[in-house]
Design a protein around this motif. Structure first.
Motif, short mmCIF file in Angstrom:
data_model
loop_
_atom_site.label_atom_id
_atom_site.label_comp_id
_atom_site.label_asym_id
_atom_site.label_seq_id
_atom_site.Cartn_x
_atom_site.Cartn_y
_atom_site.Cartn_z
N TYR A 92 0.87 -16.86 4.67
CA TYR A 92 1.51 -16.72 5.98
C TYR A 92 2.88 -17.37 5.94
O TYR A 92 3.23 -18.11 5.01
CB TYR A 92 0.66 -17.39 7.08
CG TYR A 92 0.57 -18.89 6.95
CD1 TYR A 92 1.50 -19.73 7.58
CD2 TYR A 92 -0.45 -19.50 6.22
CE1 TYR A 92 1.42 -21.11 7.46
CE2 TYR A 92 -0.53 -20.87 6.10
CZ TYR A 92 0.41 -21.67 6.72
OH TYR A 92 0.35 -23.03 6.60
N SER A 93 3.68 -17.07 6.94
CA SER A 93 4.96 -17.74 7.16
C SER A 93 5.11 -17.99 8.65
O SER A 93 4.57 -17.24 9.47
CB SER A 93 6.12 -16.90 6.64
OG SER A 93 6.25 -15.69 7.37
N ILE A 94 5.81 -19.07 9.00
CA ILE A 94 6.03 -19.42 10.41
C ILE A 94 7.50 -19.74 10.63
O ILE A 94 8.11 -20.49 9.85
CB ILE A 94 5.20 -20.66 10.83
CG1 ILE A 94 3.70 -20.41 10.62
CG2 ILE A 94 5.45 -21.01 12.29
CD1 ILE A 94 2.83 -21.59 10.99
N THR A 95 8.08 -19.15 11.65
CA THR A 95 9.40 -19.54 12.12
C THR A 95 9.26 -19.96 13.58
O THR A 95 8.47 -19.37 14.33
CB THR A 95 10.42 -18.41 11.99
OG1 THR A 95 9.96 -17.26 12.72
CG2 THR A 95 10.63 -18.02 10.54
N THR A 96 10.01 -20.97 13.97
CA THR A 96 9.94 -21.49 15.34
C THR A 96 11.31 -21.40 16.00
O THR A 96 12.31 -21.84 15.42
CB THR A 96 9.46 -22.95 15.35
OG1 THR A 96 8.18 -23.03 14.71
CG2 THR A 96 9.35 -23.48 16.77
N SER A 97 11.34 -20.81 17.17
CA SER A 97 12.57 -20.72 17.96
C SER A 97 12.49 -21.72 19.11
O SER A 97 11.44 -21.85 19.75
CB SER A 97 12.76 -19.30 18.51
OG SER A 97 12.79 -18.34 17.48
N GLU A 98 13.59 -22.41 19.36
CA GLU A 98 13.68 -23.30 20.52
C GLU A 98 14.41 -22.55 21.63
O GLU A 98 15.56 -22.14 21.47
CB GLU A 98 14.45 -24.57 20.14
CG GLU A 98 13.79 -25.39 19.04
CD GLU A 98 12.62 -26.20 19.53
OE1 GLU A 98 12.49 -26.38 20.77
OE2 GLU A 98 11.81 -26.65 18.69
#
Length: 605
Positions: free
Chosen positions: A177-183
């Motif tokens: 899996y991969s995770i990106t987080t946006s603020e």
């Protein structure tokens, strides 16, 4: 006579003298010839020598000169342009001659390959010694760059100077899996207080992903604050509004809040032909005073509106389907063509009855509740679907029961109904009814959502249903189509066995095998929220090709992350989960909300 002899003798003597002198001159040697001399000057440039440095030579002399390159050099040419070596020079003038040499540049072969899971920017070639070559390794979706075979570099972009034949191989590692987080900063509005904004973000229903020509979008279906849970009437509760995010590169950002679509609690939704239908299924009004009341007017306090949104443009265009007199409890809602005119009609349920709205053109909807002949003395369903089951270009109406053991007869428990348009009656009449006869453990489960797909690829449409029971369990079930608008119960899965709570689900081919799988929109349960993180193995159910399902187990999908409710979708063959992460403690009245929005990609192939 004597006088005549004197001249004759004189002439004879002169003749003899002249003749004698002429003979002496013919016998003398000629004077010596003058020979011209020329100078030849021969030099060697860097990288070699010449066999002679030259000298002085008579005109016409031929001189042979050899140019000899030093090690690492090759003869190039003479200063007169000749490339003959050795060269022969004929001296007819003073001559300067220089030999030129060129350094020998070695050539080396560079061979570049890519391992499974990526590509390289060049396959290499033949290059002169000292040439710098830059190679970039690019991982495919679901992989990451791991290094180079043939180099110690760990950078995906590698520059080398050729000094020998070189072999390089880019190595890649398969990702789980991969995770990106946006603020994302959300500013509250006088119409939309922080607590209601928070509920809209974290509520389990109404999480919608869609894509059009302008990009990818995510909608937080509205939900009013739970601080109003015990009010007597919906009129005491301020509504909430759809919050729309847009994907920008790898990040998500706020696109717009649509104040033209006030909703108290978004429940089910459906997207068809770039149109979104979403219903308000709020339950504001005391449960005891409303749903359990013997007075019909109390039961109708749970009411809201249905909205149709055009998803094709850069901005959503909202149309309210009903008027104030036709507000309803839209727990279930759907869209389709139920009269064959090519226009999209709307259906909703359960209260005050099954609601039908015919599209009269230009998204003007006419209330046609009488268009369906629903059985009397039967509790109305909480889920509804329009689908053309028999190919006649008119959608059938499918409903699934929502009953309880105390208030509905056993004959209605865990059942589905199919209604087909009847030309004679000019309305929809029931053509199929059946109970799910196994697997439920004798519990009465209420249907919360319906979807129609072909789960075993036999060309017949099948039905999937999600059900709930506050005490027992949530569950999902599959009914296989048999033709002629008939269905047979096939598969049932109670989710209490694995500790997962859900209300809705998505139907997606998660592993690209050509069969549709099920992704539960889980929101709680110890089988989903574990000490190690979110257990996605328990919410992904893989179709074996027959319409039966098992939990995904090929890879460990317990991910150390915190998220609220989510939407799931497939893009480029990859299962995407997009979800917010926000806690109530982070929400303060009058202050902007700093939302963490997570985009998880699960690589299940």
């Amino acid at each position: 006579m004597k006088n005549l002899l004197y001249p004759l003798v004189f002439a004879l003597t002169a003749f003899l003298f002249v003749y004698s002198c002429s003979t002496d001159e013919d016998d003398a040697p000629p004077p010596a010839a003058i020979v011209k001399k020329y100078t030849l000057a021969v030099t060697a440039g860097e990288g070699g020598t010449v066999s002679s440095s030259g000298g002085t030579y008579s005109q016409g002399t031929q001189v042979s000169i050899t140019a000899t390159p030093s090690s690492g050099f090759t003869f190039s040419q003479w200063s007169d342009g000749s490339t003959t070596n050795p060269i022969t020079v004929t001296l007819n003038s003073n001559t300067n001659l220089s030999a030129s040499f060129t350094a020998i540049i070695n050539s080396y072969t560079l061979t570049v390959t890519a391992g499974e899971g990526g590509t390289v920017s060049t396959e290499g070639g033949t290059y002169d010694e000292g040439t710098e070559v830059t190679i970039t390794a690019t991982p495919a979706e679901g992989y990451e760059f791991a290094g180079w075979e043939g180099s110690d570099s760990t950078e995906a972009s590698l520059t080398i100077s050729l000094g020998s034949n070189t072999n390089l191989k880019a190595l890649f590692t398969e990702l789980v899996y991969s995770i990106t987080t946006s603020e994302i900063l959300l500013t509250n509005d006088s119409k939309f207080d922080n607590k209601s904004m928070y509920e809209s973000i974290v509520n389990i229903t109404g999480k919608i992903y869609y894509e059009n020509a302008f990009g990818e979008y995510f909608i937080f279906g509205p939900s009013a604050s739970q601080i109003y849970a015990n009010v007597d009437s919906r009129e005491e509760v301020p509504p909430s509004y759809p919050i729309v995010l847009k994907k920008n590169g790898d990040e998500w950002e706020l696109d717009k809040i649509y104040f033209e679509a006030p909703i108290w609690l978004a429940r089910n939704f459906k997207i068809l032909e770039n149109k979104l239908i979403i219903g308000d299924g709020n339950e504001y009004g005391k449960y005891g005073a409303a749903w359990e009341s013997d007075h019909l007017e109390d039961k109708f306090k749970w009411r809201g509106n249905a909205y149709l949104a055009d998803l094709s443009g850069e901005n959503l265009i909202w149309t309210k389907v009903n008027n104030a007199d036709n507000m309803a409890y839209y727990h279930g809602i759907t869209i389709g063509d139920i009269n064959g005119d090519g226009l999209l009609d709307i259906g909703g349920c359960p209260a005050p009855n099954i609601k039908l709205f015919l599209n009269n053109g230009n998204n003007i909807f006419i209330d046609k509740d009488e268009y369906i002949n629903f059985p009397q003395n039967v509790s109305f369903p909480f889920s509804i679907e329009f689908e053309d089951l028999d190919g006649d270009e008119i959608d059938e109406i499918i409903t699934a029961s929502y009953g309880d053991a105390n208030n509905t007869p056993e004959s209605e428990h865990n059942s589905i109904r199919v209604f087909k348009y009847n030309d004679t009656q000019n309305k929809f009449s029931q053509v199929f009814f059946k109970r799910f006869g196994f697997g439920s453990g004798g519990k009465v489960l209420g249907a919360t959502s319906i979807k129609v797909n072909d789960f075993n690829n036999d060309g017949l449409k099948d039905i999937s249903i999600c059900r709930e029971d506050a005490i027992y369990s949530d569950s999902f079930e599959i009914w296989l189509g048999k033709g002629n608008n008939e269905f047979e119960p096939h598969f049932f899965q109670a989710l209490d066995e694995i500790g997962v709570k859900t209300k809705e689900f998505e139907v997606l081919d998660v592993n690209n095998d050509g069969y549709l799988d099920i992704v539960l929109n889980a929101f709680m349960g110890n089988g989903y929220s574990t000490n190690e993180g979110k257990n996605f193995n328990n919410i992904i159910w893989v179709n074996d090709g027959t319409g039966s399902f098992t939990r995904y187990s090929k890879k460990n999908l317990i991910i150390d992350t915190q998220i609220n409710s989510f939407a799931s979708y497939i893009k480029d063959g990859v299962l995407n989960i997009i979800a917010p992460h926000l806690t109530l403690e982070e929400v303060n009245d009058g202050e902007p909300i700093n939302l963490r929005f997570k985009h998880i990609k699960l690589y299940l192939k």
